[in-house]
Design a protein around this motif. Structure first.
Motif, PDB file in Angstrom:
ATOM      1  N   VAL A 160       0.850  -1.201   0.000  1.00  0.00           N
ATOM      2  CA  VAL A 160       0.000   0.000   0.000  1.00  0.00           C
ATOM      3  C   VAL A 160       0.881   1.245   0.000  1.00  0.00           C
ATOM      4  CG1 VAL A 160      -1.717   1.296   1.315  1.00  0.00           C
ATOM      5  CG2 VAL A 160      -1.906  -1.192   1.161  1.00  0.00           C
ATOM      6  N   ARG A 161       1.872   1.245   0.889  1.00  0.00           N
ATOM      7  CA  ARG A 161       2.789   2.389   1.012  1.00  0.00           C
ATOM      8  C   ARG A 161       3.486   2.688  -0.314  1.00  0.00           C
ATOM      9  NH1 ARG A 161       5.833   5.696   0.506  1.00  0.00           N
ATOM     10  NH2 ARG A 161       7.188   6.848   1.944  1.00  0.00           N
ATOM     11  N   ASN A 162       3.816   1.654  -1.070  1.00  0.00           N
ATOM     12  CA  ASN A 162       4.560   1.838  -2.315  1.00  0.00           C
ATOM     13  C   ASN A 162       3.677   1.967  -3.543  1.00  0.00           C
ATOM     14  OD1 ASN A 162       7.578   1.730  -1.765  1.00  0.00           O
ATOM     15  ND2 ASN A 162       6.851  -0.002  -0.561  1.00  0.00           N
ATOM     16  N   THR A 163       2.381   1.770  -3.382  1.00  0.00           N
ATOM     17  CA  THR A 163       1.453   1.944  -4.494  1.00  0.00           C
ATOM     18  C   THR A 163       0.894   3.357  -4.541  1.00  0.00           C
ATOM     19  OG1 THR A 163       0.868  -0.414  -4.536  1.00  0.00           O
ATOM     20  CG2 THR A 163      -0.715   1.112  -5.514  1.00  0.00           C
ATOM     21  N   TYR A 164       0.716   3.975  -3.392  1.00  0.00           N
ATOM     22  CA  TYR A 164       0.164   5.331  -3.374  1.00  0.00           C
ATOM     23  C   TYR A 164       0.963   6.333  -4.208  1.00  0.00           C
ATOM     24  CZ  TYR A 164      -3.967   5.288  -0.381  1.00  0.00           C
ATOM     25  OH  TYR A 164      -5.236   5.116   0.097  1.00  0.00           O
ATOM     26  N   PRO A 165       2.303   6.338  -4.169  1.00  0.00           N
ATOM     27  CA  PRO A 165       3.021   7.285  -5.030  1.00  0.00           C
ATOM     28  C   PRO A 165       2.725   7.086  -6.513  1.00  0.00           C
ATOM     29  CG  PRO A 165       4.473   6.489  -3.309  1.00  0.00           C
ATOM     30  CD  PRO A 165       3.227   5.660  -3.230  1.00  0.00           C
ATOM     31  N   ALA A 166       2.566   5.834  -6.939  1.00  0.00           N
ATOM     32  CA  ALA A 166       2.236   5.563  -8.344  1.00  0.00           C
ATOM     33  C   ALA A 166       0.826   6.060  -8.664  1.00  0.00           C
ATOM     34  CB  ALA A 166       2.353   4.066  -8.624  1.00  0.00           C
ATOM     35  N   LYS A 167      -0.112   5.890  -7.744  1.00  0.00           N
ATOM     36  CA  LYS A 167      -1.467   6.394  -7.951  1.00  0.00           C
ATOM     37  C   LYS A 167      -1.475   7.922  -8.025  1.00  0.00           C
ATOM     38  CE  LYS A 167      -4.844   4.300  -5.723  1.00  0.00           C
ATOM     39  NZ  LYS A 167      -5.664   3.708  -4.630  1.00  0.00           N
ATOM     40  N   ALA A 168      -0.669   8.541  -7.156  1.00  0.00           N
ATOM     41  CA  ALA A 168      -0.585  10.007  -7.160  1.00  0.00           C
ATOM     42  C   ALA A 168       0.015  10.515  -8.467  1.00  0.00           C
ATOM     43  CB  ALA A 168       0.246  10.476  -5.970  1.00  0.00           C
ATOM     44  N   GLU A 169       1.060   9.856  -8.945  1.00  0.00           N
ATOM     45  CA  GLU A 169       1.690  10.230 -10.212  1.00  0.00           C
ATOM     46  C   GLU A 169       0.683  10.147 -11.355  1.00  0.00           C
ATOM     47  OE1 GLU A 169       5.207  11.339 -12.405  1.00  0.00           O
ATOM     48  OE2 GLU A 169       5.205  10.806 -10.291  1.00  0.00           O
ATOM     49  N   ASN A 170      -0.079   9.075 -11.372  1.00  0.00           N
ATOM     50  CA  ASN A 170      -1.096   8.891 -12.400  1.00  0.00           C
ATOM     51  C   ASN A 170      -2.133  10.004 -12.344  1.00  0.00           C
ATOM     52  OD1 ASN A 170      -2.537   7.081 -14.423  1.00  0.00           O
ATOM     53  ND2 ASN A 170      -4.063   7.103 -12.800  1.00  0.00           N
ATOM     54  N   TYR A 171      -2.555  10.363 -11.145  1.00  0.00           N
ATOM     55  CA  TYR A 171      -3.578  11.399 -10.964  1.00  0.00           C
ATOM     56  C   TYR A 171      -3.072  12.772 -11.414  1.00  0.00           C
ATOM     57  CZ  TYR A 171      -7.333  14.009  -8.643  1.00  0.00           C
ATOM     58  OH  TYR A 171      -8.399  14.831  -8.377  1.00  0.00           O
ATOM     59  N   ILE A 172      -1.848  13.098 -11.037  1.00  0.00           N
ATOM     60  CA  ILE A 172      -1.277  14.393 -11.404  1.00  0.00           C
ATOM     61  C   ILE A 172      -1.048  14.486 -12.912  1.00  0.00           C
ATOM     62  CG2 ILE A 172       0.775  15.862 -11.219  1.00  0.00           C
ATOM     63  CD1 ILE A 172      -0.908  16.076  -8.770  1.00  0.00           C
ATOM     64  N   MET A 173      -0.459  13.457 -13.487  1.00  0.00           N
ATOM     65  CA  MET A 173      -0.140  13.493 -14.910  1.00  0.00           C
ATOM     66  C   MET A 173      -1.402  13.500 -15.779  1.00  0.00           C
ATOM     67  SD  MET A 173       3.080  13.828 -15.179  1.00  0.00           S
ATOM     68  CE  MET A 173       2.976  14.847 -13.684  1.00  0.00           C
ATOM     69  N   ARG A 174      -2.481  12.947 -15.264  1.00  0.00           N
ATOM     70  CA  ARG A 174      -3.760  12.979 -15.988  1.00  0.00           C
ATOM     71  C   ARG A 174      -4.609  14.184 -15.568  1.00  0.00           C
ATOM     72  NH1 ARG A 174      -4.859   8.169 -18.746  1.00  0.00           N
ATOM     73  NH2 ARG A 174      -3.391   6.480 -18.278  1.00  0.00           N
ATOM     74  N   GLN A 175      -3.986  15.098 -14.846  1.00  0.00           N
ATOM     75  CA  GLN A 175      -4.620  16.360 -14.446  1.00  0.00           C
ATOM     76  C   GLN A 175      -5.941  16.141 -13.711  1.00  0.00           C
ATOM     77  OE1 GLN A 175      -4.642  19.176 -17.764  1.00  0.00           O
ATOM     78  NE2 GLN A 175      -2.838  18.181 -18.626  1.00  0.00           N
ATOM     79  N   GLY A 176      -5.958  15.112 -12.892  1.00  0.00           N
ATOM     80  CA  GLY A 176      -7.119  14.837 -12.069  1.00  0.00           C
ATOM     81  C   GLY A 176      -8.254  14.134 -12.761  1.00  0.00           C
ATOM     82  N   ARG A 177      -8.091  13.787 -14.008  1.00  0.00           N
ATOM     83  CA  ARG A 177      -9.179  13.149 -14.764  1.00  0.00           C
ATOM     84  C   ARG A 177      -9.063  11.634 -14.716  1.00  0.00           C
ATOM     85  NH1 ARG A 177      -7.704  17.798 -17.538  1.00  0.00           N
ATOM     86  NH2 ARG A 177      -9.414  19.287 -17.868  1.00  0.00           N
ATOM     87  N   THR A 178      -8.952  11.105 -13.524  1.00  0.00           N
ATOM     88  CA  THR A 178      -8.849   9.666 -13.327  1.00  0.00           C
ATOM     89  C   THR A 178      -9.199   9.344 -11.880  1.00  0.00           C
ATOM     90  OG1 THR A 178      -7.400   7.731 -13.587  1.00  0.00           O
ATOM     91  CG2 THR A 178      -6.400   9.718 -12.659  1.00  0.00           C
ATOM     92  N   GLN A 179      -9.260   8.076 -11.577  1.00  0.00           N
ATOM     93  CA  GLN A 179      -9.616   7.618 -10.237  1.00  0.00           C
ATOM     94  C   GLN A 179      -8.460   7.823  -9.264  1.00  0.00           C
ATOM     95  OE1 GLN A 179     -12.466   6.293  -9.160  1.00  0.00           O
ATOM     96  NE2 GLN A 179     -12.138   4.660  -7.688  1.00  0.00           N
ATOM     97  N   PHE A 180      -8.772   8.380  -8.107  1.00  0.00           N
ATOM     98  CA  PHE A 180      -7.827   8.350  -6.991  1.00  0.00           C
ATOM     99  C   PHE A 180      -8.619   8.042  -5.727  1.00  0.00           C
ATOM    100  CE2 PHE A 180      -5.476   9.865  -3.370  1.00  0.00           C
ATOM    101  CZ  PHE A 180      -4.217   9.358  -3.619  1.00  0.00           C
TER     102      PHE A 180
END
Length: 372
Positions: free
Chosen positions: A73-93
């Motif tokens: 969990v600890r190591n997946t959250y940064p990847a989820k955050a990266e995905n959210y930022i790079m998609r400018q918030g237009r994805t699931q978080f």
């Protein structure tokens, strides 16, 4: 009059049979680790997948090891955050995820035992990520809004700091049973090879025996799934369990006919029996590929929970059920069967979104058709 009495007698007998309480006989019961609770978190994807990997380690090495759920969990959250930022918030978080998120994390970050990284701090005994998840999402939305008009790279360090505060700093080395390990050398010791695991689903929006991205909310990482006919997906579960492989499961547990308290999940033929069927046997609906697809496309079937299939049972009528390990603890006032839920085959055919298995667990024809 005799005909009427005979008809009434048959009807009375059928009614008694229909209400007969469940009596289960174990057919297959594969070894796994004890049931634990995910607490007040949305991390069933890590708890179930970690349990699945623990059973795989037992199968591969004969050694039971309590792995850390929170390390992934600890190591997946940064990847989820990266995905959210790079998609400018237009994805699931959010807190959700799927089995391949754990496999991806294991490949990148290795494995660690629970004793090396519990994700709990001194005095804590249960998990609660509500505040952390809200803080992370608020931060990310602020970064996406970009009030400074130029997004700096500081956001990554900020996310890491929040995770350090709420879950703990990452571990780079640790001692286990008197030996020193890194997460990668520990992974090697367990003999887990993340590339050996495949995701299987069964929907008609993609060709059978193809690989496609399944569009469900928690598939934030765009993981791919092999698509097979429904009968083959069920046959894959059966073949795996018969050969000694357990199975990871993504499923819908929002139905009234799923009950952790009663310990069963069923699909009665007559919806009037939905509640009564939690305590006694009633005829079940026949689930076809088309009906499964319709229920998925009209949002009656959703992906909302991941669990771990560890065995097969049969009731007194010979109906097959799957022994499914949950992560809601073992409190007898809330769950039955020591924390397991028995899924009828009908429920599995309708409500299983996908499964994850070792490729060695696939039936020969399925493996051939998927070129695996």
């Amino acid at each position: 009059m005799k005909h009427f009495l005979l008809f009434f007698g048959i009807l009375f007998t059928l009614n008694l049979t229909a209400q007969e309480a469940y009596k289960f006989t174990t057919v297959t019961d594969l070894e796994t680790t004890p049931v634990i609770s995910q607490g007040a978190t949305g991390t069933c994807w890590s708890f179930s997948s970690t349990s699945f990997l623990e059973s795989e380690i037992i199968r591969l090495t004969g050694k039971p090891i309590d792995l850390s759920e929170m390390y992934q969990v600890r190591n997946t959250y940064p990847a989820k955050a990266e995905n959210y930022i790079m998609r400018q918030g237009r994805t699931q978080f959010g807190e959700g995820g799927l089995a391949h998120d754990v496999m991806n994390s294991v490949e990148r970050n290795g494995l660690v035992p629970e004793e090396a990284f519990s994700g709990l701090f001194f005095g804590e005994t249960t998990y609660n990520h509500a505040e952390m998840a809200a803080v992370l999402e608020a931060m990310l939305k602020t970064y996406v809004d970009n009030p400074g008009r130029k997004l700096s790279k500081k956001w990554r360090a900020s996310i890491e700091s929040i995770l350090d505060i709420y879950i703990g700093k990452n571990v780079n080395s640790f001692t286990f049973e008197g030996k020193q390990y890194t997460p990668q050398t520990f992974l090697a010791m367990t003999k887990i090879q993340p590339a050996d695991y495949v995701n299987i689903t069964s929907f008609t929006q993609a060709p059978f025996y193809s690989k496609f991205i399944l569009d469900i909310p928690d598939n934030w990482s765009n993981g791919s799934f092999y698509n097979v006919p429904l009968d083959e997906m069920i046959a894959t579960i059966d073949n795996a369990l018969d050969k000694g492989f357990t199975v990871e499961l993504d499923c819908d547990v929002s139905e009234r006919t799923f009950s952790s308290k009663d310990g069963v999940a069923i699909i009665p033929e007559n919806a009037d029996n939905n509640v009564k069927a939690l305590q006694g046997i009633y005829p079940e609906k026949k689930i076809t590929q088309d009906y499964r697809q319709d229920e998925f496309e009209n949002y009656e079937t959703t992906d909302d929970h991941l669990m771990h299939i560890t065995g097969i049972l049969r009731d007194q009528n010979g109906t097959k059920y799957y022994k499914v390990k949950n992560s809601w603890g073992t409190d007898e006032t809330r769950v039955a069967n020591g924390g397991y839920v028995y899924f009828s085959e009908a429920y599995m055919r309708l409500k299983a979104i996908s499964i994850t298995v070792h490729k060695g667990a696939l039936p020969k024809n399925t493996a051939k058709n998927l070129s695996l």
